[in-house]
Design an enzyme around this catalytic site. Sequence first.
Site, short mmCIF file in Angstrom:
data_model
loop_
_atom_site.label_atom_id
_atom_site.label_comp_id
_atom_site.label_asym_id
_atom_site.label_seq_id
_atom_site.Cartn_x
_atom_site.Cartn_y
_atom_site.Cartn_z
N HIS A 109 0.82 -1.22 0.00
CA HIS A 109 0.00 0.00 0.00
C HIS A 109 0.85 1.27 0.00
O HIS A 109 0.34 2.36 -0.29
CB HIS A 109 -0.99 -0.01 1.17
CG HIS A 109 -0.41 0.30 2.51
ND1 HIS A 109 -0.10 -0.68 3.44
CD2 HIS A 109 -0.07 1.47 3.10
CE1 HIS A 109 0.38 -0.13 4.52
NE2 HIS A 109 0.42 1.19 4.36
N ASP A 139 0.12 -7.66 1.65
CA ASP A 139 0.53 -6.25 1.65
C ASP A 139 2.05 -6.11 1.64
O ASP A 139 2.60 -5.26 2.34
CB ASP A 139 -0.07 -5.51 2.85
CG ASP A 139 -0.07 -3.99 2.64
OD1 ASP A 139 0.21 -3.56 1.50
OD2 ASP A 139 -0.33 -3.26 3.60
N GLY A 210 3.30 6.39 8.14
CA GLY A 210 4.66 6.60 7.66
C GLY A 210 5.59 5.49 8.09
O GLY A 210 6.64 5.26 7.47
N ASN A 211 5.23 4.78 9.19
CA ASN A 211 6.00 3.61 9.60
C ASN A 211 5.73 2.40 8.71
O ASN A 211 6.45 1.40 8.77
CB ASN A 211 5.67 3.22 11.04
CG ASN A 211 6.52 3.95 12.07
OD1 ASN A 211 6.00 4.72 12.86
ND2 ASN A 211 7.82 3.72 12.05
N SER A 212 4.66 2.46 7.92
CA SER A 212 4.27 1.31 7.10
C SER A 212 5.44 0.85 6.22
O SER A 212 6.05 1.65 5.51
CB SER A 212 3.08 1.67 6.20
OG SER A 212 1.93 1.88 6.97
N LEU A 267 -5.78 -26.07 -3.56
CA LEU A 267 -6.41 -27.37 -3.35
C LEU A 267 -7.69 -27.52 -4.17
O LEU A 267 -7.98 -28.59 -4.68
CB LEU A 267 -6.71 -27.54 -1.86
CG LEU A 267 -7.24 -28.90 -1.39
CD1 LEU A 267 -6.26 -30.01 -1.73
CD2 LEU A 267 -7.49 -28.86 0.12
N GLY A 268 -8.47 -26.44 -4.29
CA GLY A 268 -9.68 -26.49 -5.09
C GLY A 268 -10.91 -26.93 -4.34
O GLY A 268 -11.67 -27.78 -4.81
N VAL A 269 -11.12 -26.34 -3.14
CA VAL A 269 -12.32 -26.66 -2.36
C VAL A 269 -12.88 -25.38 -1.76
O VAL A 269 -12.17 -24.39 -1.58
CB VAL A 269 -12.02 -27.65 -1.20
CG1 VAL A 269 -11.69 -29.03 -1.74
CG2 VAL A 269 -10.90 -27.13 -0.32
#
Length: 479
Positions: A109, A139, A210-212, A267-269
């Site tokens: 972000h 993220d 700003g710490n992100s 996996l497809g479930v």
Amino acid sequence: MFKALALSMLVTALVMAQALVAQARPESFADLAQTVSPAVVNITTSTTVARGTGSGPVLPDGSPFEEFFRQFREREEGEGGEMPRPRRSSALGSGFVISEDGYIVTNNHVIERADEIIIEFYEGGEMPATVIGTDPKTDIALLKVEADNPLPFVSFGDSDVARVGDWVMAMGNPLGQGFSVSAGIVSARNRALSGTYDDYIQTDAAINQGNSGGPLFDMDGKVVGVNTAILSPNGGSIGIGFSMASNVVTRVVDQLQEFGETRRGWLGVVIQDVTTDVAEAMGLDMVAGALVTDVPDGPAAEAGMMAGDVITSFDGVKVPDTRELVRQVGETEVGKTVRVVVFRDGGTQTLKVTLGRREEAERAAGAGPGGDEPEAAPEPEAMMGMTLAPLDDELRSQLELANDAQGLVLQDIDQTSEAFEKGLRAGDVITEAGQQEIVSIEDLEVQIDAAREAGRKSLLLLVRSNGQPRFVALTIQED
């Protein structure tokens, strides 16, 4: 004499214990901060946005400022209805260098939609950065700068060994004030916010806007988390910050560095958690595992998995709930054949599933409504607080279901019933009862009688709401 000596030894031991406790708190973080600071960076991004896209100030009717802001907007947008001029918007964040050749980790972000990314180093100097790859699900973003000389960097630690109460130190660029250090402890582990693969370390080390993207260090100078979010009523730190655990970040970074994108196992479930009433209805000994509600075309279907199976183990690791299963599958190599243990019909079976790639499978496909001649609608019948009727062509058309859709449609529901409390609503379709397909009221009655004969207190229903399947256990009334 002996008692006095014993008392003296006890007092000495208590004093030494207090001294050890005092020593557990570091006298200073200065040496650690000095060591790792050169690898921490400020990030400035620029984005081109169109003027006039904002809503502007909200003013009460008749405000004396209305005319002023109208004239201001006209000057900004130009006269004669000209198109508004684009402008540059800047944003700030943090990051850290992970290799001497210039790879940098930050939050997605921080750099999302940026036209230009500038890296500012602790020891001075700026460099433009390019995006190697991003992963919105965690993220995380990986950047690269081209430097003439090797850059100072930091290494990842093992976030799984971080304990609640351990000291940690956060670094970054809070509120655009430049390089800053804050310290605290690990407040909690394994926090989930909103993402599928969330595994956050919670800390009371001050984290602000700003710490992100900045690092969370342990006392050995290893990165155990990437500072990502805060919980705050006012936008400032109140001592509840979240850092994405390093063991999640390293897997993402490795894939971004190698492929420029993530490649997660699939996996497809479609799954849901096993609740107490569902476990009782199915005869499970423990309230654990992931209940399969649908098996579309994919790896699991090819391996023979069925709706109603409960996945209890994946690749040799027990499955406590759906969140852990999703993480286990996502972290497994694409193309790997794994053993999946499922609970089915009162016993366990082991299936061998060759995993696909999740990113490729996320292309959704929908089914269209039918169009045959409608049949006479059957009379609805009230059961378990629900008014039910078998699907016919007219109902399929109204609900935009496939021509071959089968089951009982919920036409009305008693709002005081257990079914209503558990989220069933008019328009839902019940396709299974007791893990058996049903197409008529009689089929449902048979399954209710079978559950009673088996001594069960509830009946497991497979319900589709807006096309999404889920299992619901409803209490069986006595005859």
